[in-house]
Design an enzyme around this catalytic site. Structure first.
Site, PDB file in Angstrom:
ATOM      1  N   HIS A  16       0.870  -1.193   0.000  1.00  0.00           N
ATOM      2  CA  HIS A  16       0.000   0.000   0.000  1.00  0.00           C
ATOM      3  C   HIS A  16       0.898   1.230   0.000  1.00  0.00           C
ATOM      4  O   HIS A  16       1.298   1.729   1.054  1.00  0.00           O
ATOM      5  CB  HIS A  16      -0.912  -0.044   1.238  1.00  0.00           C
ATOM      6  CG  HIS A  16      -1.920   1.071   1.281  1.00  0.00           C
ATOM      7  ND1 HIS A  16      -3.109   0.977   1.985  1.00  0.00           N
ATOM      8  CD2 HIS A  16      -1.937   2.310   0.728  1.00  0.00           C
ATOM      9  CE1 HIS A  16      -3.790   2.099   1.855  1.00  0.00           C
ATOM     10  NE2 HIS A  16      -3.087   2.928   1.107  1.00  0.00           N
ATOM     11  N   HIS A  18       1.352   4.886  -2.414  1.00  0.00           N
ATOM     12  CA  HIS A  18       1.005   5.758  -3.546  1.00  0.00           C
ATOM     13  C   HIS A  18       2.302   6.390  -4.023  1.00  0.00           C
ATOM     14  O   HIS A  18       2.942   7.120  -3.247  1.00  0.00           O
ATOM     15  CB  HIS A  18       0.016   6.831  -3.108  1.00  0.00           C
ATOM     16  CG  HIS A  18      -1.233   6.253  -2.506  1.00  0.00           C
ATOM     17  ND1 HIS A  18      -2.381   6.041  -3.220  1.00  0.00           N
ATOM     18  CD2 HIS A  18      -1.501   5.803  -1.243  1.00  0.00           C
ATOM     19  CE1 HIS A  18      -3.302   5.505  -2.445  1.00  0.00           C
ATOM     20  NE2 HIS A  18      -2.793   5.347  -1.232  1.00  0.00           N
ATOM     21  N   HIS A 196      -9.509   1.037  -1.301  1.00  0.00           N
ATOM     22  CA  HIS A 196      -9.463   1.659   0.020  1.00  0.00           C
ATOM     23  C   HIS A 196     -10.882   1.612   0.581  1.00  0.00           C
ATOM     24  O   HIS A 196     -11.841   2.005  -0.100  1.00  0.00           O
ATOM     25  CB  HIS A 196      -9.059   3.127  -0.080  1.00  0.00           C
ATOM     26  CG  HIS A 196      -7.605   3.383  -0.336  1.00  0.00           C
ATOM     27  ND1 HIS A 196      -6.910   2.801  -1.357  1.00  0.00           N
ATOM     28  CD2 HIS A 196      -6.709   4.187   0.324  1.00  0.00           C
ATOM     29  CE1 HIS A 196      -5.645   3.231  -1.322  1.00  0.00           C
ATOM     30  NE2 HIS A 196      -5.507   4.077  -0.318  1.00  0.00           N
ATOM     31  N   GLU A 199     -11.157   3.437   6.022  1.00  0.00           N
ATOM     32  CA  GLU A 199     -10.082   4.293   6.564  1.00  0.00           C
ATOM     33  C   GLU A 199     -10.781   5.377   7.379  1.00  0.00           C
ATOM     34  O   GLU A 199     -10.680   5.422   8.599  1.00  0.00           O
ATOM     35  CB  GLU A 199      -9.266   4.900   5.405  1.00  0.00           C
ATOM     36  CG  GLU A 199      -8.177   5.873   5.851  1.00  0.00           C
ATOM     37  CD  GLU A 199      -7.472   6.583   4.666  1.00  0.00           C
ATOM     38  OE1 GLU A 199      -8.013   6.564   3.542  1.00  0.00           O
ATOM     39  OE2 GLU A 199      -6.395   7.175   4.893  1.00  0.00           O
ATOM     40  N   ASP A 277       1.868   3.937   2.798  1.00  0.00           N
ATOM     41  CA  ASP A 277       0.857   4.831   2.221  1.00  0.00           C
ATOM     42  C   ASP A 277       1.474   6.007   1.447  1.00  0.00           C
ATOM     43  O   ASP A 277       1.626   5.923   0.228  1.00  0.00           O
ATOM     44  CB  ASP A 277      -0.105   5.316   3.315  1.00  0.00           C
ATOM     45  CG  ASP A 277      -1.518   5.589   2.796  1.00  0.00           C
ATOM     46  OD1 ASP A 277      -1.779   5.350   1.608  1.00  0.00           O
ATOM     47  OD2 ASP A 277      -2.381   6.036   3.591  1.00  0.00           O
ATOM     48  N   ASP A 278       1.797   7.095   2.135  1.00  0.00           N
ATOM     49  CA  ASP A 278       2.380   8.288   1.503  1.00  0.00           C
ATOM     50  C   ASP A 278       3.553   8.761   2.358  1.00  0.00           C
ATOM     51  O   ASP A 278       3.480   9.803   3.019  1.00  0.00           O
ATOM     52  CB  ASP A 278       1.317   9.401   1.412  1.00  0.00           C
ATOM     53  CG  ASP A 278       0.102   8.952   0.632  1.00  0.00           C
ATOM     54  OD1 ASP A 278       0.164   8.913  -0.599  1.00  0.00           O
ATOM     55  OD2 ASP A 278      -0.913   8.604   1.282  1.00  0.00           O
TER      56      ASP A 278
END
Ligand code: HPA
Ligand code: ZN
Length: 338
Positions: A16, A18, A196, A199, A277-278
């Protein structure tokens, strides 16, 4: 035992991530300069000052702004390769990365430049660092299904480069049920599917992702604990969750790490994986997520071996490739016990 070094050595998969969320402030400034883009921040410190978020949307506004500096195929290559160098340092052996084509084609960037820049960097990373990969094309759920279908058409000539499709962006008010036709079309084109869900959105969105989109994995999924029947189904069907602890703290799903439910999910027998994630926005890459789970949530080294095994098992690798990595994890675990 130096836990950080032991966790670094564990063969891990990142499921996961991005790629646009790995854009570090330094590279953002470099690309802005290269592309003659005037930034509304005078320096890196002023930009970093903006990295205080109170929810998903407040982050997405900054994140989509950041993507504006990505213009050429070389920019996408540089972004991806910079991430892979970090992944190598963290002991990552396999990545399945998201990219958001709608953020780019809506600005007049060619789909071809985006996908080729990313995939050429991944090929180079495979040769240079031994990191295998798959690409997941993610649709922006705040936009319409029609827009996503148009982008799917653009992607079809590059189908062999894309393993799966996903669903991201503003969750509340944009349930999976909005994209049933899109996901059906993606499956007809042999893409695997993830989404997703849960969340910020409620447990009902996770049900929809499972029952209406028939996804293989849930991204985040942490709100599944609010519905006992859902939790039971996720455990029985062994549906993986790609949990992102530091992301959840930064976006205030939880106020602090000690409150996070990932250890509870793990103890209940959910196939949880830990992901970043980021990371350029959330204060740490994969290894930092692993170490904080160990330090703050009571995951033992053996638990972390199981977490890294989960990441391999929940990946889209072939059974033979999974087996090789799992054997490596088992032998590391054995050695550490002796
Ligand atoms: N959630 C939804 N959309 C996103 C995220 C996220 O954590 N990161 C990048 N796009
Ligand atoms: Zn995400």
């Amino acid at each position: 035992m130096n836990m950080l070094e032991e966790l670094r050595k564990l063969p891990k998969a990142e499921l996961h991530l991005h790629i646009e969320g790995t854009l570090e402030p330094e590279l953002l400034f470099t690309l802005a300069k290269r592309n003659n883009i005037l930034l509304p921040y005078k320096d890196i410190d002023e930009l970093k000052d903006k990295y205080h978020f109170h929810d998903l949307q407040s982050f997405l506004d900054i994140y989509y702004n950041g993507t504006n500096v990505l213009i050429t195929k070389q920019d996408f290559y540089d972004l991806t390769f910079a991430y892979l160098a970090k992944a190598k340092q963290d002991g990552i052996r396999h990545v399945e990365i998201f990219f958001d084509p709608q953020s780019h084609v809506s600005r007049g960037i060619e789909f071809k430049d985006v996908i080729e820049g990313i995939s050429e960097a991944l090929e180079q990373g495979k040769k240079e660092f031994g990191i295998s990969y798959f690409i997941i094309m993610s649709f922006l759920r705040h936009l319409s299904q029609e827009n996503a279908l148009e982008v799917l058409e653009m992607a079809l000539p590059y189908k062999d480069k894309i393993k799966a499709v996903g669903l991201d962006s503003s969750e509340l008010g944009n349930p999976p049920s909005k994209f049933v036709e899109l996901f059906k079309k993606c499956k007809e084109n042999n893409f695997l599917t993830v989404a997703h869900a849960g969340e910020e959105g409620p447990a009902s969105y996770i049900w929809e992702a499972l029952n209406l989109l028939e996804i293989e994995r849930i991204d985040h999924g942490i709100r599944c604990t609010e519905d006992p029947e859902l939790l039971k189904t996720i455990i029985q069907k062994n549906i993986p969750l790609t949990v992102c602890p530091l992301s959840n703290i930064k976006l205030k799903v939880y106020q602090e790490m000690k409150e996070h439910n990932v250890k509870k999910l793990f103890d209940l027998g959910v196939k949880v994986t830990i992901n970043s994630d980021d990371p350029a926005y959330f204060g740490g890459y994969l290894l930092e997520n692993y170490i904080q789970c160990h330090n703050e949530l009571g995951f033992t080294y053996k638990d972390m071996c199981d977490i890294s095994k989960n990441s391999i098992e929940a990946s889209f690798l072939s059974s033979a490739d999974k087996l090789k990595l799992i054997k490596e994890i088992d032998s590391l675990n054995q050695k550490t016990i002796v």
